[in-house]
Structure formats: C-alpha cells, structure tokens
Design an enzyme around this catalytic site. Sequence first.
Site, short mmCIF file in Angstrom:
data_model
loop_
_atom_site.label_atom_id
_atom_site.label_comp_id
_atom_site.label_asym_id
_atom_site.label_seq_id
_atom_site.Cartn_x
_atom_site.Cartn_y
_atom_site.Cartn_z
N CYS A 233 0.81 -1.20 0.16
CA CYS A 233 0.08 -0.09 -0.05
C CYS A 233 0.90 1.22 0.08
CB CYS A 233 -0.97 0.04 1.18
SG CYS A 233 -1.88 -1.51 1.42
N ALA A 234 1.28 1.64 -0.99
CA ALA A 234 2.84 2.43 -1.09
C ALA A 234 2.44 4.04 -1.16
CB ALA A 234 3.35 2.00 -2.58
N ALA A 235 1.44 4.41 -1.57
CA ALA A 235 1.46 5.96 -1.83
C ALA A 235 1.22 6.34 -0.27
CB ALA A 235 0.18 6.34 -2.55
N PRO A 236 1.83 7.43 0.10
CA PRO A 236 2.49 8.40 -0.99
C PRO A 236 3.95 8.39 -1.45
CG PRO A 236 2.48 9.58 1.34
CD PRO A 236 1.76 8.29 1.34
N GLY A 237 4.63 7.29 -0.82
CA GLY A 237 6.01 6.87 -1.23
C GLY A 237 7.18 7.24 -0.63
N ASN A 238 7.08 7.83 0.42
CA ASN A 238 8.22 8.18 1.45
C ASN A 238 8.97 6.70 1.53
OD1 ASN A 238 8.52 10.71 1.37
ND2 ASN A 238 7.08 10.89 3.17
N LYS A 239 8.36 5.84 2.18
CA LYS A 239 8.82 4.30 2.33
C LYS A 239 9.29 3.71 1.14
CE LYS A 239 5.56 3.87 6.31
NZ LYS A 239 4.56 5.08 6.16
N ASP A 257 -0.93 0.72 -5.05
CA ASP A 257 -2.10 1.41 -4.36
C ASP A 257 -3.34 1.63 -5.40
OD1 ASP A 257 -1.55 3.22 -1.73
OD2 ASP A 257 -2.97 4.00 -3.09
N CYS A 358 0.04 3.92 11.24
CA CYS A 358 0.09 4.97 12.01
C CYS A 358 -0.98 5.18 12.98
CB CYS A 358 0.24 6.15 11.03
SG CYS A 358 -0.82 6.19 9.74
#
Length: 459
Positions: A233-239, A257, A358
């Site tokens: 579940c990638a967005a927004p992409g920081n990880k 995503d 989170c």
Amino acid sequence: MALYGAAASVLSGLEAHQGSLKTLVYSSRFQNVRQLYALVCETQRYSAVLDSVIRSAGLLETEKKLKPHLAKVLVYELLLGRGLRGGGRWKPVLSRHKARLQAEFARLKVKHCVSRNEDLLESTPGAVKVVQLPRFVRVNTLKTSLADTIDYLKREGYSYQGRASGLDELRALEGKRFVLDSLLPELLVFSAGTDFHKHPLYQAGHLILQDKASCLPAMLLAPPPGSHVIDACAAPGNKTSHLAALLKNRGKIFAFDLDAGRLAAMATLLTRAGVSCCEIANKDFLSVSPSDPRYRQVQYILLDPSCSGSGMVSRQLEEPGAFSPSQERLHALAGFQRRALSHALSFPALQRLVYSTCSVCQEENEDVVRDLLQQSLGAFRLVQALPLWPQRGLSTFPGAEHCIRASPEATLTGGFFVAVLERASGESPAPEPQLLAEGPVPSVAPKKKKRPRQKALPT
C-alpha cells in the site's frame, strides 16, 4: 484580509464537519495553501483559549457584525501570531479592542498560574495540546551522502552538533542547530517548525521529509541490494523511496495502491528522488496473485495498510475525534488489515514482512498480528524488533513485546506501530538492524581515492 477570510471559512467548515482540515484548505482556492494551513492549525490549537479571551473581552457583543470564526483568527494573529498584517476594515476595529484583549489574555495566564502561551493549552479546558515534534529529515543516499549534506547545511549557517545522545537533546534543539539521529544512520533532526519545503536540497530530491517512526518499516525490512520487494500500500511513497535507497536501486520494488491521484504524486516524488528500481501499479494489493511468475522472487514485503491514522499528531487538529475512531470504523479497518496481512503471508518465497500502521489502536495493531500468527500455524514468527527501542507492543498475547510502538511522549515521533514477521523455517533474510554504536560521528566522511564524492546539489 483574504488570508483571514479563508482561514475563517475553513474553521467554519471544520465545525460543520464538511471535511478534514487539509481537504478544506486545498478546496479554498487560496493561493498560499501552506500559509493558510499553518494559520488554521495554530488558531485551532488555541481555539478554547481564544474563545475565553473573546468572551471575557465582550468582543462579539460590541462588534455584532464580526463573525465568530473571523474574530478567532484575527485575535489569534493579534495576540499569538505575528500581529495583524492585513485585516481590511476589521484591522482598525481590532486595534480599538487591542488593550482589552491583551488584558484579558494576561488575566487568563494569571488565573491558570502560567507564564508561557503554550502552558495555557495544558490548563484551559477544551484546548488542544499538540506535542511539538522535531523536524526529521532523511538524507536520500540515491542522490547524495550524509557527509556532503552536512557540509552543505553548515555552509548555509546551520550548526551540526554530532549524533544525538538522547531525547533530551532533541527536545533542546532550537534555531539552526541540528543533530544526527541516534538510530537511523541517514536521519537528521532539526528543531520543531524548521521548514525545508522550499530548500534546494529538498526540491532536488536530496532530502526526504519523513517522520522518524515512518522510517522504521523500511529499515526493519532491510532488503539487501538485488532483492525483489513488494510495497503493498505504497502511496504517498516516502517508504518506497527509502526501500529504493536501501536497495541502492539494485533489485525490484513492486508498488501497489488503489488511489490514482496519490500514485501520480508518488511517481513525481520517486522521480525527484532518483528511484529507478520501482514498478508502480494502480491496483488493489488483494487482487495481486501470489502465484504470478513476476513475484516468484519476492522475499520481502512492506505492508502499511489503510488505518485510522489515530497516531498522526496533525489529525487531532484536522479531524475532531480522529484520536478516538468509532468501534464500527475500527472493526472495518481491522478486517481489511487482516485480509491484507493474510494475503501478504501467502506469497511463496516470502522470508520477511514488516506490518506497520500510524494508528495507536490495539484493534489495528496487536490484535491483527495475533490473529494472523494464529492463522499461520507456526509458519511465521515475530522478530524482536530493535531491542533497545523504549516503547513496546501492548502485552495482549505472548511475544507482543517483540513489536514496537512510537508516540510523541515516549519517542518524540508520531504515533506508530511496527511488527516484523519472519518465516519460521528456511533461509534467513538479512540480519536484524541494530542501534548505531555509541561515539562521535564525523561531520565529513573520509574521501575515497578511487570514487569521486557526490555533490550536494545537481550540477
């Protein structure tokens, strides 16, 4: 006056439950959304304090045409902000009441036996106390190095203090002083409120603005260069960009995503960060077949699914009640999280998985991990993540202490939960990351004779 009017409209929309703070700010059409967002956040933080001062001063009774939300914004700027820089026809009106408002504000401090504005948030009923967190900035090693970044910032007048020794040192940061985080080797820490959005290093993709807790999942997954990884579940992409940095752009990241808009923003972020090993798909992770030949080499999965966001400090201001989601919503979210985790564990070559949220809610964290461990019938086990991390998982099942939690109070980060699962048999993946060794960190790394140093800015 346009700024104050826009802020008043956003506050009115929040009160009427017309949307989150961010949604209302971005739909306001006010040109400087960052300025508007900051003003609304601060006004919202002190809302109960401002209501008390306005009521005691009788401002709305005297100025009957002044709307309550606009009054709150104007009084915030007058007493707690930078002073009224605009205000249109209301500026002379507020100026007439300035002495009375200041007197009532001072009287409120005396009443609660405090001297600092911030302390009023502790003592005023209904005030929103938001912990001011340090600004964490991850150095993007795909484009630069830690040493070059530190050198660049020092030339700009920042004062590097070496590696942080503890949380007290982070709390004491002020002005242009900054430190290296004690845990993450590429994470710099600045004082709360430090803004890098317009900094050339950020705009060039050399710096990633990312909370420390959000950096933990990729670091704990620790895929070695050349690995195949799924960011479910990638967005927004920081990880995702952090994973690419750990891989050194060698290997493959499959990022999924469902939100096309967030994926478009993520693609921009990854391009700016120099990520070249990622394949983005606008797709539900649950629809991805574990038997697809493309994923037969996937040994690492990062699963950070949709959650209540109850650990995000900003949500307390953005969405009233975000810190206490309803049981119905928690039940629905936990159901999706269980399905996503069960699906991730079904990939045949999987060796290591990091599950993170989170959220601070047990239903989305320990309960989900417990149920999936029971479902896996011993095929996967919990790894003791970062043994020296101060805040552990809730003791709701044997081994839950292997998980880690983060919070503003205990770790000076947003609220977060991380669990690391490994296949119980078969070849072990990369070793568990450990805390950095004690000792000073040089401000400049030694030069290598055969490899030119990277530049802090593109040439």
